[in-house]
Design an enzyme around this catalytic site. Structure first.
Site, mmCIF file in Angstrom:
data_model
loop_
_atom_site.group_PDB
_atom_site.id
_atom_site.type_symbol
_atom_site.label_atom_id
_atom_site.label_comp_id
_atom_site.label_asym_id
_atom_site.label_seq_id
_atom_site.Cartn_x
_atom_site.Cartn_y
_atom_site.Cartn_z
ATOM 1 C CG HIS A 128 -0.503 0.139 2.540
ATOM 2 N ND1 HIS A 128 -0.294 1.364 3.127
ATOM 3 C CD2 HIS A 128 -0.193 -0.778 3.492
ATOM 4 C CE1 HIS A 128 0.113 1.186 4.385
ATOM 5 N NE2 HIS A 128 0.191 -0.100 4.624
ATOM 6 C CG ASP B 145 2.249 1.000 7.965
ATOM 7 O OD1 ASP B 145 1.982 0.464 6.885
ATOM 8 O OD2 ASP B 145 1.433 1.084 8.905
ATOM 9 C CD GLU C 168 -3.140 -1.148 5.366
ATOM 10 O OE1 GLU C 168 -3.179 -2.163 6.072
ATOM 11 O OE2 GLU C 168 -2.799 -0.044 5.833
ATOM 12 C CD GLU C 169 -1.964 2.604 7.485
ATOM 13 O OE1 GLU C 169 -2.673 2.215 8.426
ATOM 14 O OE2 GLU C 169 -0.790 2.225 7.322
ATOM 15 C CG HIS D 254 0.261 3.246 12.554
ATOM 16 N ND1 HIS D 254 -1.094 3.050 12.572
ATOM 17 C CD2 HIS D 254 0.692 2.670 11.409
ATOM 18 C CE1 HIS D 254 -1.462 2.374 11.482
ATOM 19 N NE2 HIS D 254 -0.377 2.131 10.766
ATOM 20 C CG ASP E 274 1.546 -3.475 5.507
ATOM 21 O OD1 ASP E 274 2.297 -2.579 5.947
ATOM 22 O OD2 ASP E 274 0.314 -3.329 5.367
HETATM 23 CO CO CO Z 1 -0.393 1.012 8.905
HETATM 24 ZN ZN ZN Z 2 0.749 -0.928 6.452
#
Ligand code: CO
Ligand code: ZN
Length: 336
Positions: free
Chosen positions: A61, A170, A199-200, A309, A222
């Site tokens: 992603h 990420d 994706e998030e 994150h 990922d």
């Molecule tokens: Co993420």
């Molecule tokens: Zn991710």
């Protein structure tokens, strides 16, 4: 590969605003692919022809988590709403860069008394925090950062040798691995690379990206969590630098056993280090790919990442390099 990772993580492109990163990725792949397409949702789909019409799909992603300005008060302080899984704790002491307008702001917390402030810090949420862009009036703030403006963590890329730190690892590390796998491989079956959007926000892009491709096998690339810091998760064993992780399951999906076995056998046969991953929360695009069309054999190959994150996500370059090696061996394998 470090330069590529730096370039990708320094590109600011949160969910729903992926055009910047899509351009960077396309430019990077120029001359290495046989074609590409951008679908209705903005997913970038690229392909590299093999010797057969069978298809293998690798997905990463390309969005990152962020925020969006939602309200400006009478004094010009900006309230924000998270875009994806942003913890307000990860905003403390940091800066937000608002996109398009290029304005930076710092984070403040409400508190009319000491005990009030203590309580707010203890139970921090987006009702309690605001962004201060240095505006002196509401009008000034509205002019600089209109409501609806997206923002991301403002955080620099740091090269610690084997370990690299940045916002948006990420999943730009997944994008970097996918780009390198496409560049370096001579696929036996036709290789599809999908750089998916949002994706998030709940695997949005991946829910549709594989529908028309309908591959024999799909693998999401990922980040995953970690357990190798002081008092890290004791129910998981994921360490930085010990190899990419072949995911068994997370909260959203169980990797297809055929994918797990294939990756494992290929890693063993090529002496590529790997780890077996059971993630006790979270999910990847594999959960969406699996449910596309009449069902797709799917799994996930993960890069261990500390502080996921946060503005300081840390990976080990060896894990990324070994992931590329493993994927190359996979796509050059004729037995799928
Ligand atoms: Co993420
Ligand atoms: Zn991710």
């Amino acid at each position: 590969m470090k330069e590529l990772i730096k370039k990708l993580t320094e590109t600011n492109s949160p969910s729903g605003r992926e055009s910047n990163i899509r351009e960077v990725i396309l430019k990077e792949l120029d001359g290495y692919i046989d074609g590409y397409e951008v679908d209705r949702l903005g997913n970038l789909v690229v392909w590299k022809r093999g010797k057969t019409d069978k298809k293998i799909l690798l997905d990463a992603h390309m969005d990152e988590i962020g925020v969006v300005a939602s309200y400006i008060d009478d004094k010009g302080f900006i309230r924000i709403e998270p875009v994806g899984g942003v913890s307000p704790y990860n905003l403390m002491g940091g800066r937000i860069l608002f996109l398009d307008v290029g304005i930076k702001g710092v984070i403040g917390v409400e508190g009319e008394t000491n005990s009030d402030l203590q309580k707010n810090l203890k139970e921090l949420n987006f009702d309690k925090v605001f962004v201060d862009i240095g505006a002196r009036t509401k009008e000034e703030a509205e002019r600089l950062v209109p409501v609806g403006t997206f923002g991301v963590y403002s955080a620099e890329f740091v090269d610690l040798g084997k370990r690299l730190v940045s916002k948006a690892m990420d999943d730009r590390i997944g994008c970097a691995v996918l780009i390198e796998a496409i560049k370096r491989s001579d696929p036996y079956h036709t290789l599809y690379g999908t750089f998916s959007v949002q994706e998030e926000m709940g695997l949005v892009g991946a829910s549709v990206v594989a529908f028309n491709i309908n591959p024999e096998m799909a693998i999401a690339l990922d980040v995953t969590a970690w357990s190798d810091t002081p008092k890290g998760y004791k129910r998981m064993s994921i360490e930085l630098g010990k190899g990419p992780c072949i995911k068994i399951k997370d909260s959203a999906s169980i990797s297809d056993r055929r994918v797990v076995d294939k990756l494992r056998n290929i890693a063993e046969a090529n002496n590529i280090p790997y780890q077996i991953e059971i993630l006790i929360f979270g999910g990847t695009n594999a959960a969406a790919l699996q449910r596309t069309s009449a069902g797709i054999v799917s799994g996930t190959l993960s890069i261990p990442c500390r502080y996921v994150h946060s503005p300081c996500e840390m990976i080990d370059i060896d894990d990324a390099e070994n992931a590329v090696k493993l994927l190359n061996a996979l796509v050059e394998d004729s037995s799928i």
